[in-house]
Design a protein around this motif. Structure first.
Motif, PDB file in Angstrom:
ATOM      1  N   VAL A   1      11.431   9.792  14.619  1.00 40.50           N
ATOM      2  CA  VAL A   1      11.419   8.432  14.080  1.00 40.50           C
ATOM      3  C   VAL A   1      10.067   8.190  13.419  1.00 40.50           C
ATOM      4  CG1 VAL A   1      11.576   5.984  14.600  1.00 40.50           C
ATOM      5  CG2 VAL A   1      13.017   7.610  15.841  1.00 40.50           C
ATOM      6  N   LEU A   2      10.099   7.870  12.134  1.00 39.22           N
ATOM      7  CA  LEU A   2       8.888   7.502  11.402  1.00 39.22           C
ATOM      8  C   LEU A   2       9.020   6.045  10.978  1.00 39.22           C
ATOM      9  CD1 LEU A   2       8.405  10.647   9.119  1.00 39.22           C
ATOM     10  CD2 LEU A   2       7.246  10.132  11.262  1.00 39.22           C
ATOM     11  N   ALA A   3       8.003   5.248  11.277  1.00 41.91           N
ATOM     12  CA  ALA A   3       8.048   3.817  10.982  1.00 41.91           C
ATOM     13  C   ALA A   3       6.846   3.428  10.128  1.00 41.91           C
ATOM     14  CB  ALA A   3       8.081   3.024  12.285  1.00 41.91           C
ATOM     15  N   LEU A   4       6.737   2.131   9.853  1.00 44.18           N
ATOM     16  CA  LEU A   4       5.700   1.625   8.947  1.00 44.18           C
ATOM     17  C   LEU A   4       4.302   2.135   9.296  1.00 44.18           C
ATOM     18  CD1 LEU A   4       5.449  -1.909   7.450  1.00 44.18           C
ATOM     19  CD2 LEU A   4       3.470  -0.940   8.581  1.00 44.18           C
ATOM     20  N   PRO A   5       3.887   2.138  10.572  1.00 42.43           N
ATOM     21  CA  PRO A   5       2.527   2.639  10.865  1.00 42.43           C
ATOM     22  C   PRO A   5       2.313   4.091  10.448  1.00 42.43           C
ATOM     23  CG  PRO A   5       3.412   1.389  12.728  1.00 42.43           C
ATOM     24  CD  PRO A   5       4.543   1.583  11.768  1.00 42.43           C
ATOM     25  N   ASP A   6       3.356   4.927  10.595  1.00 43.32           N
ATOM     26  CA  ASP A   6       3.218   6.332  10.201  1.00 43.32           C
ATOM     27  C   ASP A   6       2.998   6.461   8.700  1.00 43.32           C
ATOM     28  OD1 ASP A   6       3.910   7.594  12.855  1.00 43.32           O
ATOM     29  OD2 ASP A   6       5.744   6.459  12.501  1.00 43.32           O
ATOM     30  N   PHE A   7       3.774   5.696   7.921  1.00 42.40           N
ATOM     31  CA  PHE A   7       3.653   5.783   6.468  1.00 42.40           C
ATOM     32  C   PHE A   7       2.352   5.141   5.988  1.00 42.40           C
ATOM     33  CE2 PHE A   7       8.337   5.677   7.174  1.00 42.40           C
ATOM     34  CZ  PHE A   7       8.563   7.004   6.863  1.00 42.40           C
ATOM     35  N   HIS A   8       1.940   4.080   6.673  1.00 42.50           N
ATOM     36  CA  HIS A   8       0.679   3.452   6.294  1.00 42.50           C
ATOM     37  C   HIS A   8      -0.479   4.394   6.559  1.00 42.50           C
ATOM     38  CE1 HIS A   8      -2.645   0.396   6.513  1.00 42.50           C
ATOM     39  NE2 HIS A   8      -2.001  -0.017   5.433  1.00 42.50           N
ATOM     40  N   SER A   9      -0.426   5.114   7.671  1.00 42.84           N
ATOM     41  CA  SER A   9      -1.455   6.103   7.974  1.00 42.84           C
ATOM     42  C   SER A   9      -1.470   7.220   6.935  1.00 42.84           C
ATOM     43  CB  SER A   9      -1.213   6.701   9.367  1.00 42.84           C
ATOM     44  OG  SER A   9      -2.121   7.735   9.645  1.00 42.84           O
ATOM     45  N   ALA A  10      -0.267   7.674   6.517  1.00 42.68           N
ATOM     46  CA  ALA A  10      -0.185   8.730   5.501  1.00 42.68           C
ATOM     47  C   ALA A  10      -0.770   8.253   4.180  1.00 42.68           C
ATOM     48  CB  ALA A  10       1.264   9.157   5.311  1.00 42.68           C
ATOM     49  N   ALA A  11      -0.465   6.988   3.814  1.00 45.22           N
ATOM     50  CA  ALA A  11      -1.004   6.443   2.568  1.00 45.22           C
ATOM     51  C   ALA A  11      -2.523   6.351   2.640  1.00 45.22           C
ATOM     52  CB  ALA A  11      -0.403   5.068   2.305  1.00 45.22           C
TER      53      ALA A  11
ATOM     54  N   VAL B   1       0.838  -1.201   0.000  1.00 45.31           N
ATOM     55  CA  VAL B   1       0.000   0.000   0.000  1.00 45.31           C
ATOM     56  C   VAL B   1       0.871   1.248   0.000  1.00 45.31           C
ATOM     57  CG1 VAL B   1      -1.663   1.337   1.360  1.00 45.31           C
ATOM     58  CG2 VAL B   1      -1.951  -1.134   1.111  1.00 45.31           C
ATOM     59  N   ILE B   2       1.918   1.213   0.815  1.00 46.16           N
ATOM     60  CA  ILE B   2       2.811   2.374   0.919  1.00 46.16           C
ATOM     61  C   ILE B   2       3.567   2.585  -0.382  1.00 46.16           C
ATOM     62  CG2 ILE B   2       4.836   3.290   2.127  1.00 46.16           C
ATOM     63  CD1 ILE B   2       3.783   1.704   4.613  1.00 46.16           C
ATOM     64  N   ARG B   3       4.027   1.483  -1.006  1.00 47.17           N
ATOM     65  CA  ARG B   3       4.746   1.626  -2.284  1.00 47.17           C
ATOM     66  C   ARG B   3       3.839   2.251  -3.342  1.00 47.17           C
ATOM     67  NH1 ARG B   3       9.089  -0.457  -5.225  1.00 47.17           N
ATOM     68  NH2 ARG B   3       9.738  -2.042  -3.725  1.00 47.17           N
ATOM     69  N   ASP B   4       2.597   1.810  -3.397  1.00 44.53           N
ATOM     70  CA  ASP B   4       1.648   2.395  -4.360  1.00 44.53           C
ATOM     71  C   ASP B   4       1.461   3.890  -4.092  1.00 44.53           C
ATOM     72  OD1 ASP B   4       1.330  -0.052  -5.537  1.00 44.53           O
ATOM     73  OD2 ASP B   4      -0.544  -0.533  -4.499  1.00 44.53           O
ATOM     74  N   PHE B   5       1.365   4.237  -2.815  1.00 41.01           N
ATOM     75  CA  PHE B   5       1.220   5.642  -2.421  1.00 41.01           C
ATOM     76  C   PHE B   5       2.436   6.448  -2.851  1.00 41.01           C
ATOM     77  CE2 PHE B   5       2.458   8.423   1.302  1.00 41.01           C
ATOM     78  CZ  PHE B   5       1.738   9.533   0.893  1.00 41.01           C
ATOM     79  N   LEU B   6       3.635   5.919  -2.608  1.00 39.50           N
ATOM     80  CA  LEU B   6       4.866   6.622  -2.980  1.00 39.50           C
ATOM     81  C   LEU B   6       4.963   6.781  -4.496  1.00 39.50           C
ATOM     82  CD1 LEU B   6       7.430   4.929  -0.543  1.00 39.50           C
ATOM     83  CD2 LEU B   6       6.303   7.152  -0.299  1.00 39.50           C
ATOM     84  N   THR B   7       4.524   5.766  -5.224  1.00 39.12           N
ATOM     85  CA  THR B   7       4.562   5.843  -6.688  1.00 39.12           C
ATOM     86  C   THR B   7       3.623   6.932  -7.194  1.00 39.12           C
ATOM     87  OG1 THR B   7       5.118   3.497  -6.833  1.00 39.12           O
ATOM     88  CG2 THR B   7       4.256   4.545  -8.819  1.00 39.12           C
ATOM     89  N   ARG B   8       2.420   6.995  -6.617  1.00 37.20           N
ATOM     90  CA  ARG B   8       1.469   8.030  -7.027  1.00 37.20           C
ATOM     91  C   ARG B   8       2.028   9.428  -6.743  1.00 37.20           C
ATOM     92  NH1 ARG B   8      -2.219   4.913  -4.114  1.00 37.20           N
ATOM     93  NH2 ARG B   8      -2.379   6.564  -2.531  1.00 37.20           N
ATOM     94  N   GLU B   9       2.667   9.583  -5.591  1.00 33.38           N
ATOM     95  CA  GLU B   9       3.123  10.903  -5.171  1.00 33.38           C
ATOM     96  C   GLU B   9       4.392  11.347  -5.892  1.00 33.38           C
ATOM     97  OE1 GLU B   9       1.950  13.213  -2.694  1.00 33.38           O
ATOM     98  OE2 GLU B   9       0.112  12.073  -2.997  1.00 33.38           O
ATOM     99  N   TYR B  10       5.321  10.405  -6.169  1.00 33.96           N
ATOM    100  CA  TYR B  10       6.672  10.809  -6.558  1.00 33.96           C
ATOM    101  C   TYR B  10       7.156  10.261  -7.890  1.00 33.96           C
ATOM    102  CZ  TYR B  10       6.900  12.484  -1.804  1.00 33.96           C
ATOM    103  OH  TYR B  10       6.642  13.159  -0.646  1.00 33.96           O
ATOM    104  N   ALA B  11       6.334   9.503  -8.605  1.00 33.84           N
ATOM    105  CA  ALA B  11       6.758   9.018  -9.921  1.00 33.84           C
ATOM    106  C   ALA B  11       7.074  10.205 -10.822  1.00 33.84           C
ATOM    107  CB  ALA B  11       5.666   8.147 -10.542  1.00 33.84           C
ATOM    108  N   GLY B  12       8.255  10.192 -11.403  1.00 37.38           N
ATOM    109  CA  GLY B  12       8.678  11.283 -12.276  1.00 37.38           C
ATOM    110  C   GLY B  12       9.315  12.445 -11.546  1.00 37.38           C
ATOM    111  N   LEU B  13       9.249  12.457 -10.197  1.00 35.96           N
ATOM    112  CA  LEU B  13       9.843  13.547  -9.427  1.00 35.96           C
ATOM    113  C   LEU B  13      11.195  13.160  -8.829  1.00 35.96           C
ATOM    114  CD1 LEU B  13       6.723  14.882  -7.444  1.00 35.96           C
ATOM    115  CD2 LEU B  13       7.681  15.739  -9.594  1.00 35.96           C
ATOM    116  N   ILE B  14      11.339  11.888  -8.462  1.00 38.09           N
ATOM    117  CA  ILE B  14      12.581  11.425  -7.840  1.00 38.09           C
ATOM    118  C   ILE B  14      13.646  11.221  -8.910  1.00 38.09           C
ATOM    119  CG2 ILE B  14      13.664   9.573  -6.528  1.00 38.09           C
ATOM    120  CD1 ILE B  14      11.786  11.197  -4.849  1.00 38.09           C
ATOM    121  N   ASP B  15      14.818  11.800  -8.685  1.00 31.32           N
ATOM    122  CA  ASP B  15      15.930  11.681  -9.632  1.00 31.32           C
ATOM    123  C   ASP B  15      16.525  10.278  -9.553  1.00 31.32           C
ATOM    124  OD1 ASP B  15      18.096  11.957 -11.273  1.00 31.32           O
ATOM    125  OD2 ASP B  15      19.202  13.339  -9.971  1.00 31.32           O
ATOM    126  N   LEU B  16      16.485   9.560 -10.680  1.00 31.16           N
ATOM    127  CA  LEU B  16      17.089   8.224 -10.780  1.00 31.16           C
ATOM    128  C   LEU B  16      18.136   8.205 -11.878  1.00 31.16           C
ATOM    129  CD1 LEU B  16      13.858   6.030 -10.419  1.00 31.16           C
ATOM    130  CD2 LEU B  16      15.602   6.434  -8.671  1.00 31.16           C
TER     131      LEU B  16
END
Length: 712
Positions: free
Chosen positions: A188-198, A17-32
C-alpha cells in the motif's frame, strides 16, 4: 481556520507537489491516445492517475520511468488493473490499481479491492481476451510468470490519500492472498509515500551510512582503501529502513522479495542468529569516502564507527532486505546477529572499477540443496546404470551439458518425472510449487522418497518419456482450450501426468518386456480423458473463483483432486468427454480509413495536413516547400480514396498519396513500407492513426460490426 481545514489545505498542497513531480517524470511518456475526445480536465486527471501507477512501480521495483510508463494498462476493459510490472531477476508479477485526488483525499474501498482481485482471477484463468489491448500486450510475459513454480504476485494499491485502505478492503485483499497462496504480497502506497518520493527527487542522490565495527576488523590502503569486519544486523536493517532501494543504485538487481533463498535468510536469523555470519556470504559496499571515528585508542581492530559518503550496496541486496524483513518480524533475534561487510572506497579508483566490482561480486554461484545432490553416491550409480543398461547419458552436476532429449536426461527432469509417478499426488504439488523442494533430503523429504531407494535407469527413463509424452499432448491441446480450462491444462501438467501414471503407467515400468511404446501411443487419449474429469472437478471442489495456480501447488488439494478424478474415470459409462474448440480469432483492427469513414469521425472537406518524419523532411522537404499545397489535402468519406490532394485535386488512399508524393519528389531511397495514417494530421485533433485508435477503443466500436480492410 480549524484543524480540519488546515489538514485539508496541507493535503491539497502535498497533492500539488506530487502532481508537479509526476509531470516532470512522466510528461510525454504516459500514453493518452484514448483521451482525444475528452476534456482537458479529464485528460489531466487520467494522466495523474496513470503516472501515480507508474511511479508506484518505479518505487517498488527500481525500474526506469520509461519502463514504468510502458507498464500502464489503465483504460476501458482493464479489469481493475492499472499497470502490470515485473521484477528484473525473478518471476515476480506486479499488479497496480491507482486512485488519484487533487485534494489528497482518495480512498480505497471494497469496490476497488473487488476489481483488483477480479483482474487477478482473470489473469489466473488466462482470460486475456476480456482485457484491453494494453493488457493483452503483456499476455505472453504474464503467462510465463504465472507458470513458473517460483511465481510471486504483488498487489499494489496506490492511493492519493492518507488513509490508504479501508479495513474491509484490506481484509478482502489479505483473504485473496491467502487463497492464492503465500506467493501473494500486498503493498500500500499512500500520499506520504509519494510526497516523500517527490521531495527526494529534488535532493542529491548520495547515500550516507554509519557502520559500527565492535572489533576484530581489518583495513588496507593499497590498491584501494578498504575495511572488512562484522556489523550488527540490526544496524544493517536501519540502512534499508532509512534509504530503501537507493542503497542499491549500482547493484545489478534490487531485492527480489521473499524468494525461497531470502526466506532461508530470514529463517536463519530467527533460528540461529549467533551463527548468521558463518552461514551468510556477506555484503559489499562501495562508497566515495570512508572516515573513521574511534571509541577509544585509534588502532586497527579497536571499536570504530565508519562514516561512509556516496554509499551503495553492490553485492548482498537480498541479504540487506532480508535482514530488514526479519528485523520487522523477530527484532529480538536479529539484534543478536552479525554480518560480514566489505567497505571499499572509490577515491582515486580508475574509471570502470565500480562496475567491475559489481559484476564480479554478483557472478558468484549460489550453492543450494540442488548442488549437494552431486555428493550423493546414488546419483553416480544411476549415471552408470544409464550408460550400461540403456546406452544413454544422465547428468546430475550443475553446469554439466544436458544431453539432447533422445540421448538422455538430467537429474532435474528425472526428479520431476519420478515425483509424478509416485503414488502420493502431493509430490506433484511440490514440483509445481518449487523444484527446489524436490531436493529436501530429510527422512521425510521429497529427495529421500524419490531417490532414497535407488530407482533403476529403466524406471527413470520410462518416467521421463511418459512426462514428455503428456507435455506434448497438452501442448497440442492447449490452443483448443480457452480461459480457465487452458489455465488448468497449463498449471495441472504434473497432476495430469500423475493421473496417467495411476491409470496405466506404474505397472511394468521397470519390466524390460513391458509394451511401453504402446502405452506412449495411448497417452494423448488418456490426457484428454484426465482433463475432461479434472477441469470440472477444480470448480466443483474449490469453486469457480478459486485460483488455479494455488490449486496445483497445494498438496492437500492435489491429493483430493487426484482421488476424485480417479473415481470419476473408474465409471467408464459416465466418463466425461473433453470439449475443445478452435480458439476465438482475435478481432483484427480495421484500417484507419475504414474506421474513420464508418463512424463519420471527420467531416467531408476537413483540411488534413501532411507532417513528414525527420528522414522524409530531410529528403523531400525542399520539394514540398516549393508549393505549400503539396502539404495539404481535404477529407472525403470514402474508405478507398479518402484524401483529395490540394496540389492536383485528385483522390488518393492514405498511403497511396504519400507514395505519390515520394514519386513526384523523386525520392529514390524511399522506404517500401508506408505508415500514412501516422503522418496525415487533422490540425488540433491528432493524426488519422490516433483518431482511429480512439474509435477502436471506444464503446461504440465494440458494438459495431465494421468490415475489415487489408490496406489504407
Amino acid at each position: 481556520m480549524g484543524a480540519g481545514e488546515n489538514a485539508g489545505t496541507a493535503r491539497g498542497q502535498a497533492a500539488e507537489v506530487i502532481r508537479d513531480f509526476l509531470t516532470r517524470e512522466y510528461a510525454g511518456l504516459i500514453d493518452l491516445g484514448d483521451m482525444h475526445q475528452r476534456s482537458t480536465f479529464e485528460s489531466e486527471q487520467v494522466f495523474a492517475s496513470r503516472a501515480l501507477a507508474a511511479v508506484s512501480l518505479q518505487l517498488l521495483t527500481g525500474c526506469s520511468p520509461d519502463e514504468a510508463a510502458a507498464s500502464i494498462t489503465d483504460g476501458r476493459d482493464d479489469q481493475g488493473i492499472d499497470a502490470i510490472g515485473y521484477s528484473s531477476s525473478a518471476p515476480d508479477l506486479w499488479l497496480v490499481q491507482a486512485k488519484w485526488s487533487d485534494k489528497g483525499t482518495a480512498g480505497f474501498g471494497v469496490d476497488g479491492a473487488l476489481k483488483l482481485l477480479h483482474g487477478l482471477r482473470q489473469l489466473d484463468n488466462r482470460d486475456f481476451d476480456r482485457f484491453n489491448n494494453r493488457v493483452q500486450r503483456h499476455a505472453a510475459r504474464v503467462r510465463d510468470i504465472l507458470e513458473s513454480p517460483e511465481c510471486r504476485v504483488h498487489l499494489v494499491v496506490a492511493v492519493m490519500g492518507e488513509q490508504a485502505t479501508k479495513e474491509q478492503a484490506r481484509r478482502l485483499i489479505e483473504q485473496a492472498a491467502a487463497d492464492f497462496g503465500s506467493e501473494v504480497e500486498c503493498h500500500v502506497l499512500a500520499l506520504p509515500d509519494f510526497h516523500s518520493a517527490a521531495h527526494q527527487s529534488s535532493l542529491p542522490r548520495s547515500v550516507e551510512l554509519a557502520a559500527t565495527l565492535p572489533g576484530s576488523w581489518l583495513a588496507r590502503d593499497f590498491p584501494h582503501r578498504a575495511v572488512v569486519g562484522l556489523v550488527d544486523a540490526g544496524e544493517v536493517a536501519l540502512w534499508y529502513e532509512e534509504h530503501g532501494a537507493r542503497l542499491f543504485d549500482r547493484n545489478i538487481r534490487n531485492p527480489l522479495g521473499m524468494t525461497p533463498p531470502n526466506l532461508g535468510i530470514v529463517e536463519t536469523l530467527r533460528a540461529a542468529p549467533e551463527n548468521f555470519w558463518c552461514f551468510n556470504n556477506g555484503i559489499t559496499v562501495l562508497c566515495d569516502s570512508i572516515e573513521t571515528e574511534f571509541f577509544s585508542r585509534p588502532v586497527e581492530g579497536a571499536p570504530v564507527r565508519l562514516r561512509l559518503t556516496g554509499a551503495t550496496v553492490v553485492n548482498g541486496a537480498q541479504t540487506v532486505a532480508s535482514i530488514y524483513y526479519a528485523h520487522d518480524m523477530y527484532p529480538e533475534n536479529v539484534v543478536r546477529a552479525s554480518v560480514q561487510v566489505r567497505f571499499i572506497s572509490l577515491a582515486n579508483a580508475p574509471e570502470g572499477f565500480a562496475r567491475s566490482v559489481g559484476v564480479a561480486t554478483n557472478t558468484q554461484h549460489h550453492t543450494g540443496s540442488r548442488d549437494f545432490v552431486a555428493l550423493d553416491e546414488v546419483q553416480g550409480h544411476i549415471r552408470d546404470d544409464f550408460r550400461t543398461s540403456l546406452d544413454k547419458e544422465y547428468v546430475f552436476r550443475r553446469g554439466e551439458l544436458v544431453p539432447t532429449p533422445a540421448a538422455g536426461c538430467s537429474v532435474e527432469e528425472a526428479a520431476v518425472a519420478l515425483a509424478c509417478g509416485h503414488p502420493d499426488a502431493s509430490l506433484s504439488a511440490l514440483g509445481n510449487a518449487s523444484t527446489e523442494r524436490l531436493w529436501e533430503a530429510t527422512s521425510e523429504g521429497a529427495y529421500t522418497r524419490l531417490f532414497g531407494r535407488q530407482p533403476s535407469a529403466l524406471q527413470i527413463w520410462r518416467s521421463v518419456l511418459l512426462l514428455r509424452a503428456v507435455r506434448e499432448a497438452l501442448h497440442e491441446l492447449r490452443p483448443r482450450l480457452n480461459g480457465r480450462s487452458a489455465a488448468i491444462a497449463e498449471r495441472g501438467t504434473l497432476l495430469v501426468t500423475h493421473l496417467v501414471f495411476r491409470l496405466r503407467g506404474a505397472e511394468g515400468i521397470d519390466d524390460p518386456d513391458a509394451e511401453w511404446e504402446q502405452l506412449l501411443d495411448e497417452v494423448p487419449g488418456l490426457v484428454r480423458s484426465v482433463l475432461a474429469a479434472l477441469i470440472p472437478l477444480v470448480d466443483d471442489l474449490f469453486g469457480r473463483n478459486s485460483f488455479v495456480a494455488t490449486t496445483f501447488r497445494e498438496t492437500g488439494r492435489c491429493h483430493q483432486l487426484a482421488e476424485a478424478a480417479l473415481h470419476t474415470l473408474a465409471d467408464v459409462e459416465r466418463t466425461p468427454q473433453l470439449v475443445v474448440a478452435s480458439p476465438p480469432k482475435p478481432r483484427r483492427r480495421p484500417g484507419s480509413a475504414r474506421l474513420l469513414v464508418a463512424h463519420r469521425r471527420i467531416l467531408d472537406g476537413t483540411q488534413v495536413l501532411y507532417q513528414p518524419g525527420s528522414v522524409e523532411e530531410a529528403a523531400i522537404g525542399h520539394w514540398l516547400d516549393e508549393d505549400p499545397l503539396r502539404y495539404l489535402a481535404t477529407w472525403n468519406n470514402d474508405a478507398r480514396q479518402p484524401l483529395r490532394w490540394a496540389a492536383d485535386g485528385s483522390l488518393y488512399s492514405i498511403n497511396g498519396l504519400i507514395r505519390h508524393i515520394w514519386q513526384r519528389a523523386d525520392w529514390r531511397e524511399a522506404w517500401s513500407a508506408v505508415q500514412g495514417p501516422r503522418y496525415w494530421v487533422v490540425p488540433g485533433e491528432g493524426s488519422l492513426s490516433d483518431l482511429a485508435e480512439a474509435l477502436w477503443e471506444s464503446e461504440a466500436l465494440q458494438d459495431a460490426e465494421v468490415p475489415q480492410d487489408t490496406g489504407e
